[in-house]
Scaffold this motif. Structure first.
Motif, PDB file in Angstrom:
ATOM      1  N   CYS A 263       0.859  -1.185   0.000  1.00  0.00           N
ATOM      2  CA  CYS A 263       0.000   0.000   0.000  1.00  0.00           C
ATOM      3  C   CYS A 263       0.892   1.230   0.000  1.00  0.00           C
ATOM      4  CB  CYS A 263      -0.896   0.008   1.227  1.00  0.00           C
ATOM      5  SG  CYS A 263      -1.786   1.553   1.425  1.00  0.00           S
ATOM      6  N   SER A 264       0.579   2.142  -0.885  1.00  0.00           N
ATOM      7  CA  SER A 264       1.447   3.314  -1.008  1.00  0.00           C
ATOM      8  C   SER A 264       1.258   4.277   0.146  1.00  0.00           C
ATOM      9  CB  SER A 264       1.160   4.024  -2.323  1.00  0.00           C
ATOM     10  OG  SER A 264      -0.221   4.221  -2.459  1.00  0.00           O
ATOM     11  N   VAL A 265       0.216   4.088   0.930  1.00  0.00           N
ATOM     12  CA  VAL A 265      -0.042   5.019   2.030  1.00  0.00           C
ATOM     13  C   VAL A 265       0.510   4.476   3.341  1.00  0.00           C
ATOM     14  CG1 VAL A 265      -1.830   6.192   3.322  1.00  0.00           C
ATOM     15  CG2 VAL A 265      -2.030   5.965   0.876  1.00  0.00           C
ATOM     16  N   CYS A 266       0.122   3.235   3.698  1.00  0.00           N
ATOM     17  CA  CYS A 266       0.507   2.726   5.015  1.00  0.00           C
ATOM     18  C   CYS A 266       1.547   1.619   4.933  1.00  0.00           C
ATOM     19  CB  CYS A 266      -0.721   2.247   5.766  1.00  0.00           C
ATOM     20  SG  CYS A 266      -1.475   0.803   5.029  1.00  0.00           S
ATOM     21  N   THR A 278      -6.868  -2.925   3.129  1.00  0.00           N
ATOM     22  CA  THR A 278      -7.694  -3.318   4.274  1.00  0.00           C
ATOM     23  C   THR A 278      -7.209  -2.671   5.561  1.00  0.00           C
ATOM     24  OG1 THR A 278      -6.321  -5.260   4.501  1.00  0.00           O
ATOM     25  CG2 THR A 278      -8.413  -5.543   3.346  1.00  0.00           C
ATOM     26  N   THR A 279      -5.986  -2.170   5.575  1.00  0.00           N
ATOM     27  CA  THR A 279      -5.465  -1.571   6.801  1.00  0.00           C
ATOM     28  C   THR A 279      -5.902  -0.117   6.941  1.00  0.00           C
ATOM     29  OG1 THR A 279      -3.546  -2.972   6.473  1.00  0.00           O
ATOM     30  CG2 THR A 279      -3.393  -1.289   8.162  1.00  0.00           C
ATOM     31  N   CYS A 280      -5.648   0.671   5.918  1.00  0.00           N
ATOM     32  CA  CYS A 280      -5.929   2.101   6.057  1.00  0.00           C
ATOM     33  C   CYS A 280      -7.127   2.548   5.216  1.00  0.00           C
ATOM     34  CB  CYS A 280      -4.702   2.928   5.693  1.00  0.00           C
ATOM     35  SG  CYS A 280      -4.251   2.832   3.973  1.00  0.00           S
ATOM     36  N   GLY A 281      -7.673   1.664   4.419  1.00  0.00           N
ATOM     37  CA  GLY A 281      -8.867   2.016   3.676  1.00  0.00           C
ATOM     38  C   GLY A 281      -8.638   2.838   2.430  1.00  0.00           C
ATOM     39  N   THR A 282      -7.382   3.015   2.058  1.00  0.00           N
ATOM     40  CA  THR A 282      -7.115   3.761   0.833  1.00  0.00           C
ATOM     41  C   THR A 282      -7.612   2.965  -0.366  1.00  0.00           C
ATOM     42  OG1 THR A 282      -5.106   4.517   1.872  1.00  0.00           O
ATOM     43  CG2 THR A 282      -5.313   4.900  -0.481  1.00  0.00           C
TER      44      THR A 282
ATOM     45  N   TRP B 406       5.620  10.179  15.918  1.00  0.00           N
ATOM     46  CA  TRP B 406       4.799   8.997  16.082  1.00  0.00           C
ATOM     47  C   TRP B 406       3.547   9.192  15.250  1.00  0.00           C
ATOM     48  CZ3 TRP B 406       7.175   5.183  18.463  1.00  0.00           C
ATOM     49  CH2 TRP B 406       8.200   5.486  19.343  1.00  0.00           C
ATOM     50  N   ALA B 407       3.306   8.236  14.413  1.00  0.00           N
ATOM     51  CA  ALA B 407       2.086   8.306  13.635  1.00  0.00           C
ATOM     52  C   ALA B 407       1.067   7.385  14.273  1.00  0.00           C
ATOM     53  CB  ALA B 407       2.357   7.880  12.207  1.00  0.00           C
ATOM     54  N   GLU B 408      -0.114   7.866  14.318  1.00  0.00           N
ATOM     55  CA  GLU B 408      -1.171   7.079  14.915  1.00  0.00           C
ATOM     56  C   GLU B 408      -1.506   5.922  13.989  1.00  0.00           C
ATOM     57  OE1 GLU B 408      -5.604   8.065  16.611  1.00  0.00           O
ATOM     58  OE2 GLU B 408      -4.365   9.625  15.735  1.00  0.00           O
ATOM     59  N   LEU B 409      -1.619   4.732  14.551  1.00  0.00           N
ATOM     60  CA  LEU B 409      -2.015   3.598  13.724  1.00  0.00           C
ATOM     61  C   LEU B 409      -3.513   3.710  13.487  1.00  0.00           C
ATOM     62  CD1 LEU B 409      -1.526   0.916  12.351  1.00  0.00           C
ATOM     63  CD2 LEU B 409      -1.950  -0.197  14.512  1.00  0.00           C
ATOM     64  N   ASN B 410      -3.830   3.882  12.231  1.00  0.00           N
ATOM     65  CA  ASN B 410      -5.226   4.150  11.930  1.00  0.00           C
ATOM     66  C   ASN B 410      -5.760   3.030  11.049  1.00  0.00           C
ATOM     67  OD1 ASN B 410      -7.657   5.281  11.524  1.00  0.00           O
ATOM     68  ND2 ASN B 410      -6.937   6.910  10.178  1.00  0.00           N
ATOM     69  N   ILE B 411      -6.375   2.084  11.670  1.00  0.00           N
ATOM     70  CA  ILE B 411      -6.970   0.999  10.900  1.00  0.00           C
ATOM     71  C   ILE B 411      -8.404   1.389  10.591  1.00  0.00           C
ATOM     72  CG2 ILE B 411      -7.649  -1.410  10.936  1.00  0.00           C
ATOM     73  CD1 ILE B 411      -5.226  -1.984  12.580  1.00  0.00           C
ATOM     74  N   LYS B 412      -8.666   1.467   9.306  1.00  0.00           N
ATOM     75  CA  LYS B 412      -9.930   2.040   8.863  1.00  0.00           C
ATOM     76  C   LYS B 412     -11.115   1.231   9.375  1.00  0.00           C
ATOM     77  CE  LYS B 412     -11.518   5.291   6.059  1.00  0.00           C
ATOM     78  NZ  LYS B 412     -11.149   6.683   6.150  1.00  0.00           N
ATOM     79  N   ASP B 413     -11.058  -0.037   9.106  1.00  0.00           N
ATOM     80  CA  ASP B 413     -12.186  -0.883   9.495  1.00  0.00           C
ATOM     81  C   ASP B 413     -11.622  -2.042  10.311  1.00  0.00           C
ATOM     82  OD1 ASP B 413     -14.398  -2.335   9.778  1.00  0.00           O
ATOM     83  OD2 ASP B 413     -14.854  -2.548   7.635  1.00  0.00           O
ATOM     84  N   PRO B 414     -11.503  -1.872  11.630  1.00  0.00           N
ATOM     85  CA  PRO B 414     -10.802  -2.878  12.431  1.00  0.00           C
ATOM     86  C   PRO B 414     -11.432  -4.267  12.305  1.00  0.00           C
ATOM     87  CG  PRO B 414     -11.285  -0.940  13.724  1.00  0.00           C
ATOM     88  CD  PRO B 414     -12.020  -0.779  12.446  1.00  0.00           C
TER      89      PRO B 414
END
Lengths: 301, 609
Positions: A263-266, A278-282, B406-414
């Motif tokens: 993923c190019s974002v996360c 699936t991780t960051c929704g991009t 520190w970047a917040e781990l942001n899982i869109k749809d856990p």
């Protein structure tokens, strides 16, 4: 011991997973003089001998031993000064009881372990690494000594089981945390398999990854390679890694892959191309390649 | 991996062998045998004592072959001088010429192509930077020479993996600095008078024009409204400066305590500020105040308004008129300060020569600023937060550079993320690979426990490990170490420098090609597949080169070279394996794609078995 000698805080992660015993050779009778391979008892007793030697090498050396198991990591032993960091140092204290205490705990641990025939998940290396890091963090920050006098932290993983791809993310996170806090992760494989994760851990934290060929003499390997402190290592010719297995396991199916999609974002890793991370929704908007355009326009040939 | 080591030899096999005489530079004719191949023209004298053998590369032929009329002779012009051969009959001569002609044409065409291609090197904005990099880094230049100039890689492909070098910018750092505006305010628009004639002169440069327009929007508006349809540019500025002069004299008279001689005809209505102007400025000012970091916004709200008693001895009479004058001065000062601080925007960087251009550019910039202010009003809260965060720590430039954010781990749809993870974790392949606990041949927990109990009771075995095994380990460890470094050190001392250089060059070329090869995967498009195939062929050539290098060496050099080249060869083998595997997949997918029933059978592509 001279004051200026570097001391180490060694956290030993000893794998005691039920599967490991089957990967090591069966027990020898006491009479046979030449052990062809490393047995379970031999493995543990040699590790205990290493711990004793390590503690005797430098008075300021500290050690903590964790057993890595199916679901948990158990603290088997820690140096008294780690338990009570502010207490006064008693010079000349012989830590001879370390091996005996550890042995007692090991026996209790193995007795308590439920014996089940069904296949169990692999050892929780990721959890053990995280716990070791927490332990080191606590010990380092709770210590009264100024930071330059604190023992140099280091983790030694004695491992035998193959990698669990599902633990990839957790292990990588632990490795990065260790890297940030300048904790060296060493690894010594006691069974036949190599571990890609531990290779990467040693590579990233400037540790040593060792997969000895003559494992019956494990103690000699431990003494020759892992005994000295991290500073002295620069003067030694330690075995170099011939290569590091940099394969990652994908986030979607936890498969070990050598080529994948990122993923190019996360920077999540996937084994298959997908339209959304699936991780960051991009959502990945696929630009239509000229080839596909051509295909769409011209009739199939 | 099937290699064809004889490709070069094939090109060098003799195509034609003829008896012929060679004309030597001293006009002697020596009988001998002429042998032609694609690469070489070789002539051997029948009697080795009479002349030196001659070997010419076909690539060194400099021009067209010349036949002699009526004689079976041919002149082959080469770079130093020409070779002249006399064959036994004209038929033989024609055979030689016919054979050589296409080769010569090919060589000459290639030469032209190279000559034509040279000026097209280094395209794009970074051309100079690329050239500098290639001359600066010799290795890079060598790889470039070998891969790009020979056509194996395109220019774009080569630089694509080195964008960081280009982006780093030239080492000197010729980055253009943002240009500002002169902070001198009063010098602009000051008249000069020579004292003899009753005439004052104003100097007007584009910079002064820009300053006037930026600081006085009403003047700019007047200019845009009236020039050029009502007034010429010159007339406009004459009126403007006249107006300024009148204003200044008025101010001086007031300062000297004179009565205000303010009359309607003195004031040029063209430059009168409209009612809306003040409000507009006020609005802009308040918008700017909002944009200012509140932590440093000390009394910004008080703005231009100066109450009484700010160093001004207030007289009871005429206080209102006196107050107006300093206020306008302060306003001008503040306005000037604001404009200077805003800086010359990017739109003003280009040199606008005429007043019209300047006025238009300023108008555009103002509109853009207003538009962005309107858009940005929603983000005020986030910038407020940022200010508060910054204010909470310290001023930014007083702090050392942030070591790591520190970047917040942001899982869109856990749920989705963890569900897929846990679902796939169920059947771990690792569990299947390893033998079940307590399997045959292995120890189990009980026996280990028994062994440990025994050790606890009776003490550990003594010795813990047999001394012989320990000695073996020690020996192994020290020897392995020695072996690893030995090779490199020995190679450095005993191999000749040109040999080392060529090994290094080969290794670097292979690395570069491999990097491009692996970047072709996943080969999901035809273009990538083509590129992979192309690179695989180039890699095959390189493999052959390494093999010849090893093969040609003798004695200890051979073992050394083979040792040094082994990692390269292993990497190449891995690439070949990958390619073979992928190729099988491509074939399978092609076959699959060719299967649909709509496709006529006759058009189905023929597939290699």
């Amino acid at each position: 011991m001279a004051e200026e000698d570097d001391s180490s805080l060694l956290v030993l992660l000893v794998e005691t997973h039920a599967r490991l015993w089957s990967m090591l050779s069966p027990e020898q009778s006491a009479g046979s003089s030449q052990p062809p391979a490393l047995s379970g008892t031999g493995y543990l007793t040699q590790v205990l001998a290493f711990v004793n030697t390590f503690l005797m090498l430098n008075e300021a050396n500290r050690v903590a031993i964790f057993a890595t198991d199916t679901a948990d990591s158990h603290l088997l032993y820690q140096s008294p000064s780690l338990q009570n960091p502010t207490g006064r140092k008693r010079p000349g204290l012989v830590p001879a009881s370390a091996a005996a205490e550890t042995l007692g705990h090991l026996v209790t641990l193995l007795e308590q372990e439920p014996s089940s025939t069904e296949p169990q998940p692999g050892p929780v290396l990721s959890a053990a690494l995280s716990r070791a890091l927490c332990f080191i963090h606590k010990a380092q920050h709770g210590a009264a000594a100024p930071s330059k006098d604190r023992p140099r932290p280091r983790i030694l993983c004695l491992h035998g089981s193959p990698d669990e791809p599902s633990q990839y993310i957790a292990i990588m996170n632990a490795i990065f945390a260790a890297q940030k806090h300048e904790v060296v992760i060493d690894a010594c494989m006691v069974a036949d398999v190599d571990s890609a994760f531990l290779q990467q851990a040693a590579h990233l934290t400037h540790g040593v990854y060792l997969h000895p060929t003559k494992r019956a003499a494990l103690l000699q390997h431990l003494l020759s390679v892992f005994m000295c402190d991290t500073f002295s290592r620069s003067f030694l010719r330690l075995p170099k890694a011939t290569g590091v297995d940099f394969r990652a396991s994908c986030f979607c199916h936890k498969r070990l892959i050598d080529l994948g999609f990122v993923c190019s974002v996360c920077l999540s890793i996937f084994c298959q191309a997908s339209s959304e991370c699936t991780t960051c929704g991009t959502s990945f908007v696929m630009a239509r390649s000229p080839a596909s355009k051509r295909k769409a326009v011209s009739p199939p040939s | 991996m099937a290699l064809d080591p004889g490709a070069d030899e094939e090109r060098d096999t003799p195509l034609l062998v003829k008896r012929c005489m060679c004309m030597l530079p001293d006009k002697r004719k020596v009988p001998g045998v002429l042998t032609l191949s694609r690469l070489h023209i070789q002539w051997l004298p029948n009697n080795p004592a009479t002349a030196q053998p001659l070997k010419l590369a076909t690539s060194s032929i400099a021009g067209a072959l010349q036949r002699a009329k009526g004689k079976p002779m041919v002149r082959i012009p080469t770079v130093p001088d020409a070779a002249i051969f006399e064959l036994e009959c004209e038929a033989d001569r024609d055979a030689v010429v016919e054979l050589l002609q296409p080769v010569v044409a090919q060589v000459q065409a290639k030469g032209k192509q190279v000559a034509g291609a040279a000026p097209r090197l280094h395209q794009g904005p970074d051309a100079a930077r690329k050239q500098a990099l290639l001359t600066e880094h010799k290795d890079l230049g060598a790889v470039y020479q070998q891969l790009v100039l020979s056509g194996l890689l395109t220019e774009a492909e080569f630089w694509a993996s080195r964008m960081h070098l280009l982006r780093a910018g030239p080492p000197g750092g010729t980055r253009q600095q943002r240009s500002g505006i002169s902070s001198a305010m009063l010098a602009a628009g000051q008249p000069t008078a020579d004292g003899r004639v009753d005439r004052v002169t104003f100097q007007l440069t584009p910079d002064i024009m820009r300053q006037i327009f930026m600081e006085k929007p009403h003047v700019q508006r007047a200019y845009q409204d009236n020039v050029p349809h009502k007034l010429t540019e010159k007339e406009f500025f004459q009126r403007y400066f006249k107006h300024q002069l009148v204003k200044q004299m008025e101010q001086r008279r007031q300062a000297a305590g004179g009565a205000p001689a303010h009359s309607a005809e003195d004031e040029d209505e063209l430059f009168s500020q409209r009612q809306g102007d003040a409000e507009q400025l006020q609005r802009e000012a308040s918008a700017r105040i909002k944009r200012v970091d509140p932590t440093v916004n000390v009394a910004a709200d008080t703005y231009d308004a100066l109450g009484e008693g700010f160093g001004l001895p207030g007289k009871e009479s005429g206080a209102s008129t006196q107050q107006a004058a300093p206020n306008s001065l302060f306003q001008d000062l503040n306005r000037h300060g604001a404009v200077v601080l805003d800086g010359a925007g990017d739109v003003l960087l280009a040199n606008q020569a005429t007043a019209t251009e300047v006025a238009e550019a300023i108008e555009r910039a103002r509109q853009a600023r207003q538009a962005s202010a309107r858009n940005g009003s929603g983000g005020a809260s986030s910038s407020q937060q940022a200010w508060q965060r910054r204010a909470g720590s310290a001023l930014e430039d007083l702090r050392s550079a942030a070591t790591g954010d520190w970047a917040e781990l942001n899982i869109k749809d856990p749920r989705r993320y963890f569900d897929t993870a846990s679902a796939s974790a169920g059947g771990t392949p690792a569990a299947a690979q390893t033998p079940a606990a307590g399997g045959p041949g292995g120890g189990d927990r009980q026996s280990v426990l028994a062994g440990l109990r025994q050790a606890e009771a009776q003490g550990r075995p003594d010795p813990i490990i047999p001394p012989r095994a320990a000695a073996e380990v020690l020996q192994e460890l020290s020897q392995a170490e020695a072996r690893q470094d030995e090779l490199a050190a020995a190679a450095e001392t005993s191999l000749l420098a040109p040999m080392q250089a060529s090994l290094r060059q080969t290794a670097m070329t292979c690395n570069e090609l491999l990097r491009h090869f692996w970047s072709c995967f996943p080969a999901n498009t035809a273009a990538r597949q083509d590129k992979a195939t192309r690179l695989q062929k180039a890699l095959t050539d390189q493999y052959r080169t390494t093999e010849t290098m090893v093969g040609q060496a003798i004695g200890t050099d051979r073992t050394m070279i083979s040792g040094l080249m082994r990692p390269v060869q292993q990497a190449l083998d891995a690439a070949f394996d990958k390619y073979d595997g992928e190729q099988a997949q491509w074939r399978a997918s092609k076959r699959h794609a060719a299967m649909p029933a709509t496709q006529p059978i006759s058009q189905r592509p023929t597939l290699p078995a």
